[in-house]
Design a protein around this motif. Structure first.
Motif, PDB file in Angstrom:
ATOM      1  N   LYS A  19       0.811  -1.218   0.000  1.00 34.37           N
ATOM      2  CA  LYS A  19       0.000   0.000   0.000  1.00 34.37           C
ATOM      3  C   LYS A  19       0.847   1.271   0.000  1.00 34.37           C
ATOM      4  O   LYS A  19       0.382   2.331  -0.418  1.00 34.37           O
ATOM      5  CB  LYS A  19      -0.940   0.011   1.210  1.00 34.37           C
ATOM      6  CG  LYS A  19      -2.012  -1.070   1.165  1.00 34.37           C
ATOM      7  CD  LYS A  19      -2.926  -0.970   2.377  1.00 34.37           C
ATOM      8  CE  LYS A  19      -4.020  -2.034   2.329  1.00 34.37           C
ATOM      9  NZ  LYS A  19      -4.916  -1.959   3.519  1.00 34.37           N
ATOM     10  N   THR A  20       2.063   1.169   0.468  1.00 35.26           N
ATOM     11  CA  THR A  20       2.889   2.371   0.641  1.00 35.26           C
ATOM     12  C   THR A  20       4.176   2.369  -0.169  1.00 35.26           C
ATOM     13  O   THR A  20       4.837   3.399  -0.285  1.00 35.26           O
ATOM     14  CB  THR A  20       3.272   2.539   2.129  1.00 35.26           C
ATOM     15  OG1 THR A  20       3.984   1.359   2.570  1.00 35.26           O
ATOM     16  CG2 THR A  20       2.033   2.723   3.003  1.00 35.26           C
ATOM     17  N   GLN A  37      23.783   5.489  -6.249  1.00 35.17           N
ATOM     18  CA  GLN A  37      23.186   4.172  -6.401  1.00 35.17           C
ATOM     19  C   GLN A  37      21.951   4.069  -5.493  1.00 35.17           C
ATOM     20  O   GLN A  37      21.976   4.509  -4.343  1.00 35.17           O
ATOM     21  CB  GLN A  37      24.200   3.104  -6.014  1.00 35.17           C
ATOM     22  CG  GLN A  37      23.701   1.672  -6.132  1.00 35.17           C
ATOM     23  CD  GLN A  37      24.670   0.674  -5.527  1.00 35.17           C
ATOM     24  OE1 GLN A  37      25.095   0.817  -4.383  1.00 35.17           O
ATOM     25  NE2 GLN A  37      25.047  -0.334  -6.307  1.00 35.17           N
ATOM     26  N   ILE A  38      20.873   3.506  -6.025  1.00 35.26           N
ATOM     27  CA  ILE A  38      19.686   3.215  -5.229  1.00 35.26           C
ATOM     28  C   ILE A  38      19.480   1.707  -5.234  1.00 35.26           C
ATOM     29  O   ILE A  38      19.265   1.099  -6.284  1.00 35.26           O
ATOM     30  CB  ILE A  38      18.437   3.931  -5.789  1.00 35.26           C
ATOM     31  CG1 ILE A  38      18.591   5.445  -5.688  1.00 35.26           C
ATOM     32  CG2 ILE A  38      17.186   3.465  -5.045  1.00 35.26           C
ATOM     33  CD1 ILE A  38      17.424   6.223  -6.290  1.00 35.26           C
ATOM     34  N   VAL A  39      19.581   1.095  -4.057  1.00 37.25           N
ATOM     35  CA  VAL A  39      19.368  -0.341  -3.913  1.00 37.25           C
ATOM     36  C   VAL A  39      18.027  -0.558  -3.219  1.00 37.25           C
ATOM     37  O   VAL A  39      17.791  -0.035  -2.136  1.00 37.25           O
ATOM     38  CB  VAL A  39      20.488  -0.999  -3.081  1.00 37.25           C
ATOM     39  CG1 VAL A  39      20.208  -2.487  -2.879  1.00 37.25           C
ATOM     40  CG2 VAL A  39      21.841  -0.797  -3.742  1.00 37.25           C
ATOM     41  N   ILE A  40      17.148  -1.311  -3.866  1.00 31.17           N
ATOM     42  CA  ILE A  40      15.845  -1.634  -3.278  1.00 31.17           C
ATOM     43  C   ILE A  40      15.823  -3.133  -3.039  1.00 31.17           C
ATOM     44  O   ILE A  40      15.897  -3.926  -3.981  1.00 31.17           O
ATOM     45  CB  ILE A  40      14.684  -1.216  -4.200  1.00 31.17           C
ATOM     46  CG1 ILE A  40      14.797   0.270  -4.553  1.00 31.17           C
ATOM     47  CG2 ILE A  40      13.344  -1.511  -3.526  1.00 31.17           C
ATOM     48  CD1 ILE A  40      13.761   0.748  -5.560  1.00 31.17           C
ATOM     49  N   SER A  41      15.752  -3.532  -1.775  1.00 34.74           N
ATOM     50  CA  SER A  41      15.823  -4.945  -1.418  1.00 34.74           C
ATOM     51  C   SER A  41      14.552  -5.370  -0.692  1.00 34.74           C
ATOM     52  O   SER A  41      14.266  -4.908   0.413  1.00 34.74           O
ATOM     53  CB  SER A  41      17.042  -5.208  -0.528  1.00 34.74           C
ATOM     54  OG  SER A  41      17.135  -6.586  -0.215  1.00 34.74           O
ATOM     55  N   ASP A  42      13.788  -6.247  -1.332  1.00 37.91           N
ATOM     56  CA  ASP A  42      12.545  -6.746  -0.738  1.00 37.91           C
ATOM     57  C   ASP A  42      12.829  -8.070  -0.035  1.00 37.91           C
ATOM     58  O   ASP A  42      13.455  -8.976  -0.597  1.00 37.91           O
ATOM     59  CB  ASP A  42      11.488  -6.950  -1.817  1.00 37.91           C
ATOM     60  CG  ASP A  42      10.179  -7.460  -1.223  1.00 37.91           C
ATOM     61  OD1 ASP A  42       9.523  -6.677  -0.497  1.00 37.91           O
ATOM     62  OD2 ASP A  42       9.843  -8.633  -1.461  1.00 37.91           O
ATOM     63  N   ASP A  43      12.338  -8.182   1.198  1.00 45.86           N
ATOM     64  CA  ASP A  43      12.659  -9.351   2.029  1.00 45.86           C
ATOM     65  C   ASP A  43      11.631 -10.470   1.840  1.00 45.86           C
ATOM     66  O   ASP A  43      11.027 -10.940   2.792  1.00 45.86           O
ATOM     67  CB  ASP A  43      12.751  -8.928   3.498  1.00 45.86           C
ATOM     68  CG  ASP A  43      13.483  -9.965   4.347  1.00 45.86           C
ATOM     69  OD1 ASP A  43      14.190 -10.810   3.765  1.00 45.86           O
ATOM     70  OD2 ASP A  43      13.344  -9.912   5.580  1.00 45.86           O
ATOM     71  N   CYS A  44      11.449 -10.875   0.587  1.00 41.45           N
ATOM     72  CA  CYS A  44      10.554 -11.982   0.239  1.00 41.45           C
ATOM     73  C   CYS A  44       9.129 -11.712   0.720  1.00 41.45           C
ATOM     74  O   CYS A  44       8.525 -12.523   1.435  1.00 41.45           O
ATOM     75  CB  CYS A  44      11.072 -13.301   0.813  1.00 41.45           C
ATOM     76  SG  CYS A  44      10.314 -14.769   0.078  1.00 41.45           S
ATOM     77  N   SER A  45       8.588 -10.566   0.306  1.00 43.76           N
ATOM     78  CA  SER A  45       7.224 -10.204   0.696  1.00 43.76           C
ATOM     79  C   SER A  45       6.216 -11.261   0.249  1.00 43.76           C
ATOM     80  O   SER A  45       6.356 -11.875  -0.810  1.00 43.76           O
ATOM     81  CB  SER A  45       6.837  -8.854   0.071  1.00 43.76           C
ATOM     82  OG  SER A  45       7.563  -7.807   0.662  1.00 43.76           O
ATOM     83  N   LYS A  46       5.172 -11.427   1.059  1.00 46.14           N
ATOM     84  CA  LYS A  46       4.108 -12.379   0.731  1.00 46.14           C
ATOM     85  C   LYS A  46       3.051 -11.741  -0.159  1.00 46.14           C
ATOM     86  O   LYS A  46       2.242 -12.449  -0.756  1.00 46.14           O
ATOM     87  CB  LYS A  46       3.472 -12.907   2.021  1.00 46.14           C
ATOM     88  CG  LYS A  46       4.435 -13.673   2.909  1.00 46.14           C
ATOM     89  CD  LYS A  46       3.762 -14.101   4.205  1.00 46.14           C
ATOM     90  CE  LYS A  46       4.735 -14.840   5.110  1.00 46.14           C
ATOM     91  NZ  LYS A  46       4.105 -15.238   6.399  1.00 46.14           N
ATOM     92  N   ASP A  48       2.166  -8.313  -3.081  1.00 54.45           N
ATOM     93  CA  ASP A  48       2.728  -7.900  -4.375  1.00 54.45           C
ATOM     94  C   ASP A  48       3.658  -6.682  -4.265  1.00 54.45           C
ATOM     95  O   ASP A  48       3.806  -5.929  -5.214  1.00 54.45           O
ATOM     96  CB  ASP A  48       1.609  -7.628  -5.379  1.00 54.45           C
ATOM     97  CG  ASP A  48       0.640  -6.553  -4.910  1.00 54.45           C
ATOM     98  OD1 ASP A  48       0.705  -6.175  -3.722  1.00 54.45           O
ATOM     99  OD2 ASP A  48      -0.195  -6.113  -5.721  1.00 54.45           O
ATOM    100  N   THR A  49       4.291  -6.523  -3.123  1.00 61.48           N
ATOM    101  CA  THR A  49       5.217  -5.407  -2.920  1.00 61.48           C
ATOM    102  C   THR A  49       6.283  -5.348  -4.016  1.00 61.48           C
ATOM    103  O   THR A  49       6.543  -4.286  -4.597  1.00 61.48           O
ATOM    104  CB  THR A  49       5.889  -5.507  -1.540  1.00 61.48           C
ATOM    105  OG1 THR A  49       4.909  -5.302  -0.522  1.00 61.48           O
ATOM    106  CG2 THR A  49       6.982  -4.463  -1.384  1.00 61.48           C
ATOM    107  N   PHE A  50       6.912  -6.488  -4.312  1.00 57.26           N
ATOM    108  CA  PHE A  50       8.026  -6.452  -5.262  1.00 57.26           C
ATOM    109  C   PHE A  50       7.554  -6.128  -6.679  1.00 57.26           C
ATOM    110  O   PHE A  50       8.247  -5.401  -7.416  1.00 57.26           O
ATOM    111  CB  PHE A  50       8.795  -7.771  -5.256  1.00 57.26           C
ATOM    112  CG  PHE A  50      10.089  -7.697  -6.021  1.00 57.26           C
ATOM    113  CD1 PHE A  50      11.123  -6.887  -5.586  1.00 57.26           C
ATOM    114  CD2 PHE A  50      10.267  -8.430  -7.194  1.00 57.26           C
ATOM    115  CE1 PHE A  50      12.320  -6.799  -6.298  1.00 57.26           C
ATOM    116  CE2 PHE A  50      11.459  -8.338  -7.908  1.00 57.26           C
ATOM    117  CZ  PHE A  50      12.488  -7.532  -7.455  1.00 57.26           C
ATOM    118  N   SER A  51       6.396  -6.636  -7.087  1.00 58.34           N
ATOM    119  CA  SER A  51       5.905  -6.317  -8.432  1.00 58.34           C
ATOM    120  C   SER A  51       5.573  -4.830  -8.547  1.00 58.34           C
ATOM    121  O   SER A  51       5.790  -4.216  -9.592  1.00 58.34           O
ATOM    122  CB  SER A  51       4.680  -7.169  -8.774  1.00 58.34           C
ATOM    123  OG  SER A  51       3.598  -6.887  -7.904  1.00 58.34           O
TER     124      SER A  51
END
Length: 323
Positions: A19-20, A37-46, A48-51
């Motif tokens: 949502k955010t 550099q911008i690093v965006i690291s998703d911690d295996c969200s359950k 659709d955060t990463f999409s």
């Protein structure tokens, strides 16, 4: 000697923040500073955060170089921070969370602080909002660093600065190593910076910090006393981890075991053990603590009972308001 050649990586950590997260990513891309550099690291969200992250950065043609990562399994906050240290190239990590947004000038002002103050950690003030984005009123800047950084006070503090505003030099991480998985980065890295005596506080609100979302939660957001008690028990787990890490870091720094700082940390460790016994232990555990530390046990028990009564009053008030 003040370094003028540091490089910077803006590292956005995300987990189940669909949502955010779009707003958080956009605020990263909109930083009005020198290319970084911008690093965006998703911690295996359950969810659709990463999409959403992928959709938000698609077609970006600005000055910054974007690196995306999705962990194959959930590593927790400390694990994800370790990942971004491996993925990032900057001498300084500008940290951000998927439920907060940074003002456009945030990175630029952090860069200026590192270049002029030769700090190892910089933080700022923040606009504090609820999960609906409404600004909350109150004094949210009572944390230790906003008043100063006397090392003995820092050693026993469980609130050093608003973590969402922090940035740290890579050397602060590599010298002392990765930290306890149960600990929060601001309470570990802040203590390390205080040991080194190199902290900069930017006296501006550079982050919209969401209270009650993500891994943080205010007591105001509990509607069930059992959940509140579980939260308090977990807070003592975290406190124990933080104090273990602080003792280790004090040793790495070379602080004498006879110093007042060690005594402060050990007392905080004892209080954390008492608090955990109060919520998760048996009466026998608490009795053993009482034999060794009677006044500390009385103070902790009184404090926790007062917290629970206050929580009950809040719950009743909210329930009455909903009728």
């Amino acid at each position: 000697m003040v370094r003028k050649d540091r490089t910077y990586s803006y590292c956005l950590l995300t987990y189940n923040q669909s949502k955010t997260v779009a707003a958080a990513v956009k605020s990263a891309l909109d930083q009005d500073c020198a290319a970084m550099q911008i690093v965006i690291s998703d911690d295996c969200s359950k969810d659709d955060t990463f999409s959403i992250i992928q959709q938000t950065v698609a077609g970006y043609a600005g000055p910054h170089h974007v690196v995306l990562n999705r962990n194959q399994r959930n590593l927790g906050l400390a694990g994800n921070i370790d990942i971004v240290h491996g993925l990032s190239a900057g001498d300084v990590i500008i940290a951000a969370a998927g439920d907060d947004t940074s003002h456009p000038s945030r990175s630029r002002q952090i860069m200026r602080a590192f270049e002029t103050d030769d700090c190892l950690l910089a933080c700022s003030r923040a606009v504090v909002v609820d999960p609906q984005g409404v600004e909350l009123q109150g004094d949210f800047h009572k944390a230790t660093f906003y008043q100063g950084w006397d090392l003995a006070k820092v050693a026993g503090s469980n609130s050093l600065y608003i973590g969402a505003t922090g940035a740290w030099a890579r050397e602060l991480y590599t010298k002392y190593g990765a930290f306890d998985p149960a600990a929060y980065e601001d309470l570990v890295l802040g203590f390390r910076a205080a040991l080194e005596g190199r902290i900069a506080v930017i006296d501006e609100k550079l982050v919209n910090y969401c209270l009650g979302g993500g891994i943080t939660s205010s007591a105001d957001y509990f509607d069930d006393l059992h959940a509140f008690k579980a939260h308090r028990a977990q807070s003592y787990v975290v406190a124990s981890a933080i104090m273990r890490q602080r003792l280790k870091d004090a040793q790495t720094y070379g602080l004498e075991a006879s110093s007042a700082v060690w005594a402060v940390i050990r007392k905080a460790q004892t209080r954390a053990a008492i608090g955990l016994s109060y919520y998760r232990g048996t009466r026998g555990d608490l009795f053993l603590h009482a034999l060794r530390h009677p006044f500390l046990v009385l103070d902790t028990v009184y404090s926790e009972r007062r917290r629970c009564r206050k929580m009950l009053r809040r719950m009743r008030k909210r329930a009455g308001g909903r009728q």
